[in-house]
Motif scaffolding. Structure first.
Motif, PDB file in Angstrom:
ATOM      1  N   ASP A  56       0.855  -1.186   0.000  1.00  0.00           N
ATOM      2  CA  ASP A  56       0.000   0.000   0.000  1.00  0.00           C
ATOM      3  C   ASP A  56       0.894   1.238   0.000  1.00  0.00           C
ATOM      4  O   ASP A  56       1.545   1.535   0.989  1.00  0.00           O
ATOM      5  CB  ASP A  56      -0.890  -0.015   1.239  1.00  0.00           C
ATOM      6  N   PRO A  57       0.928   1.988  -1.110  1.00  0.00           N
ATOM      7  CA  PRO A  57       1.820   3.151  -1.165  1.00  0.00           C
ATOM      8  C   PRO A  57       1.434   4.255  -0.179  1.00  0.00           C
ATOM      9  O   PRO A  57       2.250   5.125   0.116  1.00  0.00           O
ATOM     10  CB  PRO A  57       1.708   3.635  -2.609  1.00  0.00           C
ATOM     11  N   ASP A  58       0.217   4.226   0.346  1.00  0.00           N
ATOM     12  CA  ASP A  58      -0.218   5.245   1.292  1.00  0.00           C
ATOM     13  C   ASP A  58      -0.118   4.797   2.744  1.00  0.00           C
ATOM     14  O   ASP A  58      -0.508   5.539   3.646  1.00  0.00           O
ATOM     15  CB  ASP A  58      -1.654   5.671   0.973  1.00  0.00           C
ATOM     16  N   ALA A  59       0.380   3.587   2.977  1.00  0.00           N
ATOM     17  CA  ALA A  59       0.529   3.102   4.357  1.00  0.00           C
ATOM     18  C   ALA A  59       1.578   3.939   5.070  1.00  0.00           C
ATOM     19  O   ALA A  59       2.610   4.283   4.491  1.00  0.00           O
ATOM     20  CB  ALA A  59       0.930   1.631   4.360  1.00  0.00           C
ATOM     21  N   PRO A  60       1.311   4.293   6.331  1.00  0.00           N
ATOM     22  CA  PRO A  60       2.314   5.063   7.062  1.00  0.00           C
ATOM     23  C   PRO A  60       3.577   4.229   7.307  1.00  0.00           C
ATOM     24  O   PRO A  60       3.506   3.022   7.497  1.00  0.00           O
ATOM     25  CB  PRO A  60       1.620   5.404   8.382  1.00  0.00           C
ATOM     26  N   ILE A  61       4.705   4.897   7.262  1.00  0.00           N
ATOM     27  CA  ILE A  61       5.982   4.240   7.531  1.00  0.00           C
ATOM     28  C   ILE A  61       6.539   4.850   8.812  1.00  0.00           C
ATOM     29  O   ILE A  61       6.670   6.074   8.920  1.00  0.00           O
ATOM     30  CB  ILE A  61       6.966   4.435   6.365  1.00  0.00           C
ATOM     31  N   SER A  62       6.857   3.992   9.767  1.00  0.00           N
ATOM     32  CA  SER A  62       7.406   4.454  11.041  1.00  0.00           C
ATOM     33  C   SER A  62       8.918   4.292  11.050  1.00  0.00           C
ATOM     34  O   SER A  62       9.438   3.304  10.547  1.00  0.00           O
ATOM     35  CB  SER A  62       6.804   3.650  12.198  1.00  0.00           C
ATOM     36  N   ILE A  63       9.588   5.288  11.639  1.00  0.00           N
ATOM     37  CA  ILE A  63      11.043   5.216  11.755  1.00  0.00           C
ATOM     38  C   ILE A  63      11.455   5.413  13.213  1.00  0.00           C
ATOM     39  O   ILE A  63      10.678   5.890  14.037  1.00  0.00           O
ATOM     40  CB  ILE A  63      11.760   6.247  10.856  1.00  0.00           C
ATOM     41  N   ARG A  64      12.684   5.013  13.481  1.00  0.00           N
ATOM     42  CA  ARG A  64      13.331   5.220  14.777  1.00  0.00           C
ATOM     43  C   ARG A  64      14.489   6.176  14.518  1.00  0.00           C
ATOM     44  O   ARG A  64      15.471   5.793  13.887  1.00  0.00           O
ATOM     45  CB  ARG A  64      13.834   3.895  15.342  1.00  0.00           C
ATOM     46  N   GLU A  65      14.349   7.396  14.977  1.00  0.00           N
ATOM     47  CA  GLU A  65      15.368   8.413  14.738  1.00  0.00           C
ATOM     48  C   GLU A  65      16.173   8.642  16.012  1.00  0.00           C
ATOM     49  O   GLU A  65      15.599   8.903  17.067  1.00  0.00           O
ATOM     50  CB  GLU A  65      14.714   9.718  14.286  1.00  0.00           C
ATOM     51  N   THR A  66      17.476   8.532  15.912  1.00  0.00           N
ATOM     52  CA  THR A  66      18.347   8.767  17.055  1.00  0.00           C
ATOM     53  C   THR A  66      18.702  10.246  17.119  1.00  0.00           C
ATOM     54  O   THR A  66      19.064  10.851  16.113  1.00  0.00           O
ATOM     55  CB  THR A  66      19.627   7.922  16.951  1.00  0.00           C
ATOM     56  N   VAL A  67      18.590  10.810  18.313  1.00  0.00           N
ATOM     57  CA  VAL A  67      18.895  12.219  18.544  1.00  0.00           C
ATOM     58  C   VAL A  67      19.821  12.298  19.755  1.00  0.00           C
ATOM     59  O   VAL A  67      19.634  11.578  20.729  1.00  0.00           O
ATOM     60  CB  VAL A  67      17.606  13.028  18.806  1.00  0.00           C
ATOM     61  N   VAL A  68      20.820  13.176  19.670  1.00  0.00           N
ATOM     62  CA  VAL A  68      21.751  13.386  20.783  1.00  0.00           C
ATOM     63  C   VAL A  68      21.577  14.811  21.289  1.00  0.00           C
ATOM     64  O   VAL A  68      21.593  15.763  20.509  1.00  0.00           O
ATOM     65  CB  VAL A  68      23.202  13.127  20.355  1.00  0.00           C
ATOM     66  N   ILE A  69      21.402  14.928  22.604  1.00  0.00           N
ATOM     67  CA  ILE A  69      21.278  16.230  23.256  1.00  0.00           C
ATOM     68  C   ILE A  69      22.496  16.397  24.156  1.00  0.00           C
ATOM     69  O   ILE A  69      22.703  15.593  25.071  1.00  0.00           O
ATOM     70  CB  ILE A  69      19.977  16.318  24.092  1.00  0.00           C
ATOM     71  N   ASP A  70      23.298  17.409  23.895  1.00  0.00           N
ATOM     72  CA  ASP A  70      24.489  17.678  24.699  1.00  0.00           C
ATOM     73  C   ASP A  70      24.248  18.881  25.595  1.00  0.00           C
ATOM     74  O   ASP A  70      23.833  19.946  25.117  1.00  0.00           O
ATOM     75  CB  ASP A  70      25.711  17.951  23.817  1.00  0.00           C
ATOM     76  N   LEU A  71      24.518  18.700  26.874  1.00  0.00           N
ATOM     77  CA  LEU A  71      24.482  19.780  27.857  1.00  0.00           C
ATOM     78  C   LEU A  71      25.928  20.093  28.215  1.00  0.00           C
ATOM     79  O   LEU A  71      26.650  19.220  28.695  1.00  0.00           O
ATOM     80  CB  LEU A  71      23.702  19.338  29.103  1.00  0.00           C
ATOM     81  N   VAL A  72      26.359  21.329  27.958  1.00  0.00           N
ATOM     82  CA  VAL A  72      27.733  21.736  28.236  1.00  0.00           C
ATOM     83  C   VAL A  72      27.678  22.840  29.287  1.00  0.00           C
ATOM     84  O   VAL A  72      26.946  23.820  29.128  1.00  0.00           O
ATOM     85  CB  VAL A  72      28.438  22.253  26.956  1.00  0.00           C
ATOM     86  N   GLN A  73      28.469  22.664  30.368  1.00  0.00           N
ATOM     87  CA  GLN A  73      28.472  23.651  31.452  1.00  0.00           C
ATOM     88  C   GLN A  73      29.853  23.748  32.102  1.00  0.00           C
ATOM     89  O   GLN A  73      30.691  22.872  31.915  1.00  0.00           O
ATOM     90  CB  GLN A  73      27.405  23.341  32.498  1.00  0.00           C
ATOM     91  N   HIS A  74      30.055  24.839  32.845  1.00  0.00           N
ATOM     92  CA  HIS A  74      31.287  24.977  33.623  1.00  0.00           C
ATOM     93  C   HIS A  74      31.267  23.953  34.744  1.00  0.00           C
ATOM     94  O   HIS A  74      30.218  23.705  35.345  1.00  0.00           O
ATOM     95  CB  HIS A  74      31.409  26.366  34.256  1.00  0.00           C
ATOM     96  N   ALA A  75      32.422  23.399  35.046  1.00  0.00           N
ATOM     97  CA  ALA A  75      32.519  22.457  36.157  1.00  0.00           C
ATOM     98  C   ALA A  75      32.684  23.197  37.488  1.00  0.00           C
ATOM     99  O   ALA A  75      32.018  22.876  38.471  1.00  0.00           O
ATOM    100  CB  ALA A  75      33.687  21.497  35.941  1.00  0.00           C
ATOM    101  N   ARG A  76      33.580  24.198  37.492  1.00  0.00           N
ATOM    102  CA  ARG A  76      33.891  24.915  38.734  1.00  0.00           C
ATOM    103  C   ARG A  76      34.170  26.383  38.419  1.00  0.00           C
ATOM    104  O   ARG A  76      34.469  26.738  37.290  1.00  0.00           O
ATOM    105  CB  ARG A  76      35.141  24.337  39.401  1.00  0.00           C
ATOM    106  N   VAL A  77      34.140  27.195  39.453  1.00  0.00           N
ATOM    107  CA  VAL A  77      34.553  28.588  39.353  1.00  0.00           C
ATOM    108  C   VAL A  77      35.572  28.838  40.469  1.00  0.00           C
ATOM    109  O   VAL A  77      35.441  28.311  41.575  1.00  0.00           O
ATOM    110  CB  VAL A  77      33.351  29.562  39.438  1.00  0.00           C
ATOM    111  N   LYS A  78      36.574  29.604  40.148  1.00  0.00           N
ATOM    112  CA  LYS A  78      37.623  29.904  41.130  1.00  0.00           C
ATOM    113  C   LYS A  78      37.071  30.900  42.146  1.00  0.00           C
ATOM    114  O   LYS A  78      36.498  31.931  41.779  1.00  0.00           O
ATOM    115  CB  LYS A  78      38.847  30.473  40.408  1.00  0.00           C
TER     116      LYS A  78
END
Length: 150
Positions: A56-78
């Motif tokens: 069926d050309p109109d049948a929905p196709i499901s995918i599994r999309e991988t996404v990466v979320i990076d959180l970047v922050q300072h570790a310490r302050v002098k």
């Protein structure tokens, strides 16, 4: 409405008001810490359990999309000649992951069944920066316009 999966995740994270700017694919030049970067489509594959009759050309196709979320922050302050104070927001990566796990990304242009958090990695401190990398899988419908040129 977001145009991409990264845009929909960006909208979801921004709606939770963590107070950290969110970018797709990379921060602005000279962006200060902390910040969040969302990278999508690494990779996307067919969800073989969710797809029906390919006759069926109109049948929905499901995918599994991988996404990466990076959180970047300072570790310490002098704080003195020989002292520092931790500035890393402990638990922020976990709060972001928790807010995404199970949601359906209403800002996404395709029907999203669920977002599944795979893991959270904490990359060791380098140059006084700490990075958390959150990997999620987005179960969603593949839009026709993603594969058929306009």
């Amino acid at each position: 409405m977001a145009a991409t999966t990264a845009g929909a995740i960006k909208a979801r994270i921004e709606s939770l008001a963590f107070g950290v700017p969110v970018f797709r694919d990379g921060p602005r030049p000279e962006q200060g810490l902390p910040y969040i970067v969302v990278q999508e489509g690494i990779p996307a594959s067919l969800d073989l359990r969710a797809n029906g009759d390919f006759g069926d050309p109109d049948a929905p196709i499901s995918i599994r999309e991988t996404v990466v979320i990076d959180l970047v922050q300072h570790a310490r302050v002098k704080t003195g000649a020989t002292t520092t104070r931790v500035t890393e927001r402990y638990g922020l990566a976990e709060a972001i992951a928790r807010s995404l796990h199970g949601c359906t990304l209403p800002a996404h242009p395709a029907k999203v069944t669920a977002v599944l958090v795979g893991d959270i990695d904490r990359i060791p401190i380098k140059d006084n920066q700490v990075r958390h990398s959150i990997t999620v899988t987005v179960l969603r419908e593949l839009l026709r316009e993603e594969v058929v040129p306009s």
